[in-house]
Write a protein that holds these residues in place. Structure first.
Motif, PDB file in Angstrom:
ATOM      1  N   UNK A  85       0.825  -1.211   0.000  1.00  0.00           N
ATOM      2  CA  UNK A  85       0.000   0.000   0.000  1.00  0.00           C
ATOM      3  C   UNK A  85       0.859   1.261   0.000  1.00  0.00           C
ATOM      4  N   UNK A  86       2.004   1.211   0.666  1.00  0.00           N
ATOM      5  CA  UNK A  86       2.913   2.357   0.652  1.00  0.00           C
ATOM      6  C   UNK A  86       3.484   2.596  -0.736  1.00  0.00           C
ATOM      7  N   UNK A  87       3.768   1.534  -1.470  1.00  0.00           N
ATOM      8  CA  UNK A  87       4.229   1.698  -2.851  1.00  0.00           C
ATOM      9  C   UNK A  87       3.125   2.364  -3.675  1.00  0.00           C
ATOM     10  N   UNK A  88       1.908   1.840  -3.564  1.00  0.00           N
ATOM     11  CA  UNK A  88       0.772   2.367  -4.329  1.00  0.00           C
ATOM     12  C   UNK A  88       0.485   3.824  -3.954  1.00  0.00           C
ATOM     13  N   UNK A  89       0.626   4.155  -2.672  1.00  0.00           N
ATOM     14  CA  UNK A  89       0.344   5.504  -2.194  1.00  0.00           C
ATOM     15  C   UNK A  89       1.244   6.555  -2.845  1.00  0.00           C
ATOM     16  N   UNK A  90       2.464   6.162  -3.213  1.00  0.00           N
ATOM     17  CA  UNK A  90       3.385   7.162  -3.758  1.00  0.00           C
ATOM     18  C   UNK A  90       3.582   7.069  -5.269  1.00  0.00           C
ATOM     19  N   UNK A  91       2.875   6.185  -5.927  1.00  0.00           N
ATOM     20  CA  UNK A  91       2.910   6.184  -7.401  1.00  0.00           C
ATOM     21  C   UNK A  91       2.414   7.526  -7.947  1.00  0.00           C
ATOM     22  N   UNK A  92       1.348   8.113  -7.398  1.00  0.00           N
ATOM     23  CA  UNK A  92       0.949   9.451  -7.880  1.00  0.00           C
ATOM     24  C   UNK A  92       2.037  10.510  -7.692  1.00  0.00           C
ATOM     25  N   UNK A  93       2.868  10.368  -6.662  1.00  0.00           N
ATOM     26  CA  UNK A  93       3.986  11.291  -6.486  1.00  0.00           C
ATOM     27  C   UNK A  93       4.896  11.235  -7.709  1.00  0.00           C
ATOM     28  N   UNK A 143      11.617   3.178   2.172  1.00  0.00           N
ATOM     29  CA  UNK A 143      12.005   2.361   1.017  1.00  0.00           C
ATOM     30  C   UNK A 143      10.836   2.218   0.045  1.00  0.00           C
ATOM     31  N   UNK A 144       9.666   1.857   0.557  1.00  0.00           N
ATOM     32  CA  UNK A 144       8.517   1.615  -0.321  1.00  0.00           C
ATOM     33  C   UNK A 144       7.992   2.897  -0.946  1.00  0.00           C
ATOM     34  N   UNK A 145       7.999   3.988  -0.203  1.00  0.00           N
ATOM     35  CA  UNK A 145       7.549   5.257  -0.765  1.00  0.00           C
ATOM     36  C   UNK A 145       8.488   5.731  -1.873  1.00  0.00           C
ATOM     37  N   UNK A 146       9.781   5.559  -1.672  1.00  0.00           N
ATOM     38  CA  UNK A 146      10.748   5.913  -2.706  1.00  0.00           C
ATOM     39  C   UNK A 146      10.528   5.055  -3.943  1.00  0.00           C
ATOM     40  N   UNK A 152       6.007   5.379 -10.371  1.00  0.00           N
ATOM     41  CA  UNK A 152       5.075   6.341 -10.970  1.00  0.00           C
ATOM     42  C   UNK A 152       5.723   7.176 -12.054  1.00  0.00           C
ATOM     43  N   UNK A 153       6.931   7.660 -11.795  1.00  0.00           N
ATOM     44  CA  UNK A 153       7.644   8.488 -12.770  1.00  0.00           C
ATOM     45  C   UNK A 153       7.921   7.703 -14.041  1.00  0.00           C
ATOM     46  N   UNK A 154       8.548   6.548 -13.888  1.00  0.00           N
ATOM     47  CA  UNK A 154       8.938   5.780 -15.073  1.00  0.00           C
ATOM     48  C   UNK A 154       7.761   5.050 -15.709  1.00  0.00           C
ATOM     49  N   UNK A 155       6.703   4.810 -14.951  1.00  0.00           N
ATOM     50  CA  UNK A 155       5.489   4.253 -15.543  1.00  0.00           C
ATOM     51  C   UNK A 155       4.858   5.228 -16.508  1.00  0.00           C
ATOM     52  N   UNK A 156       4.760   6.494 -16.112  1.00  0.00           N
ATOM     53  CA  UNK A 156       4.204   7.501 -17.013  1.00  0.00           C
ATOM     54  C   UNK A 156       5.155   7.776 -18.169  1.00  0.00           C
ATOM     55  N   UNK A 157       6.441   7.759 -17.885  1.00  0.00           N
ATOM     56  CA  UNK A 157       7.428   7.974 -18.951  1.00  0.00           C
ATOM     57  C   UNK A 157       7.307   6.881 -20.011  1.00  0.00           C
ATOM     58  N   UNK A 158       7.031   5.672 -19.597  1.00  0.00           N
ATOM     59  CA  UNK A 158       6.862   4.547 -20.511  1.00  0.00           C
ATOM     60  C   UNK A 158       5.655   4.759 -21.428  1.00  0.00           C
ATOM     61  N   UNK A 159       4.589   5.345 -20.865  1.00  0.00           N
ATOM     62  CA  UNK A 159       3.370   5.566 -21.648  1.00  0.00           C
ATOM     63  C   UNK A 159       3.367   6.907 -22.386  1.00  0.00           C
ATOM     64  N   UNK A 160       4.364   7.739 -22.152  1.00  0.00           N
ATOM     65  CA  UNK A 160       4.432   9.053 -22.788  1.00  0.00           C
ATOM     66  C   UNK A 160       4.958   8.913 -24.212  1.00  0.00           C
ATOM     67  N   UNK A 161       4.155   8.295 -25.028  1.00  0.00           N
ATOM     68  CA  UNK A 161       4.490   8.086 -26.431  1.00  0.00           C
ATOM     69  C   UNK A 161       3.222   8.299 -27.261  1.00  0.00           C
TER      70      UNK A 161
END
Length: 174
Positions: A85-93, A143-146, A152-161
């Motif tokens: 949940x901590x990982x998911x919480x910071x994907x929007x970050x 660790x999980x928030x980082x 989140x950053x690289x997930x959006x970067x992957x779809x930014x095409x």
């Protein structure tokens, strides 16, 4: 009532910063990004810096105490639902970091995600010490928030095409 002082203080600061940012950006998309940053920050503040009467921390963790304030400096004692949940919480970050500076290098994203996470955990420790808000500062959360911010950053970067790039273009602040 004193338990809510950290949340209210940061809320006022967030409102002032958001109003200032609104004056800098006139386009609707950019203002929407600023507003999303504000909303995300307020949600994180509500989730992490308000008093709680329950805890997700189970008895399996080996917590240390500083004047009655619990903290954990031993990573990966328990990988459970809270960890994910901590990982998911910071994907929007990470997504917001991409909208703010999509050309940022990997090390900058790691550092910003870490600093945001350290801000949360450090405030939980200090606010629990000063205001007894019932929180636990935990190295696993850092660790999980980082990790969530980087995903989140690289997930959006992957779809930014292609078509996605055209859709999100108006929301970039940089």
């Amino acid at each position: 009532m004193l338990h809510w002082l950290p949340f209210c203080t940061y809320l006022v600061v967030a409102i002032i910063i958001t109003i200032d940012a609104f004056s800098r950006y006139q386009q609707f998309g950019k203002r929407l990004t600023v507003f999303a940053c504000f909303c995300y920050f307020v949600i994180i503040l509500r989730l992490c810096l308000t008093p709680i009467s329950f805890s997700f921390i189970s008895a399996d963790r080996n917590l240390r105490y500083f004047h009655g304030v619990p903290y954990n400096l031993i990573p990966f004692q328990q990988v459970d639902l809270e960890w994910f949940l901590n990982v998911i919480m910071t994907i929007p970050l990470g997504i917001l970091l991409y909208l703010i500076g999509r050309k940022s290098p990997f090390v900058v994203i790691i550092c910003l995600s870490f600093l945001f996470s350290f801000f949360i955990e450090g405030n939980q420790f200090v606010c629990d010490f000063l205001f007894q808000i019932g929180r636990v500062a935990d190295i696993d959360d850092i660790i999980t928030n980082t990790l969530g911010g980087v995903i989140g950053f690289y997930g959006l970067k992957l779809f930014d095409r292609g078509i996605i790039d055209k859709i999100i273009q108006p929301f970039f602040l940089s």
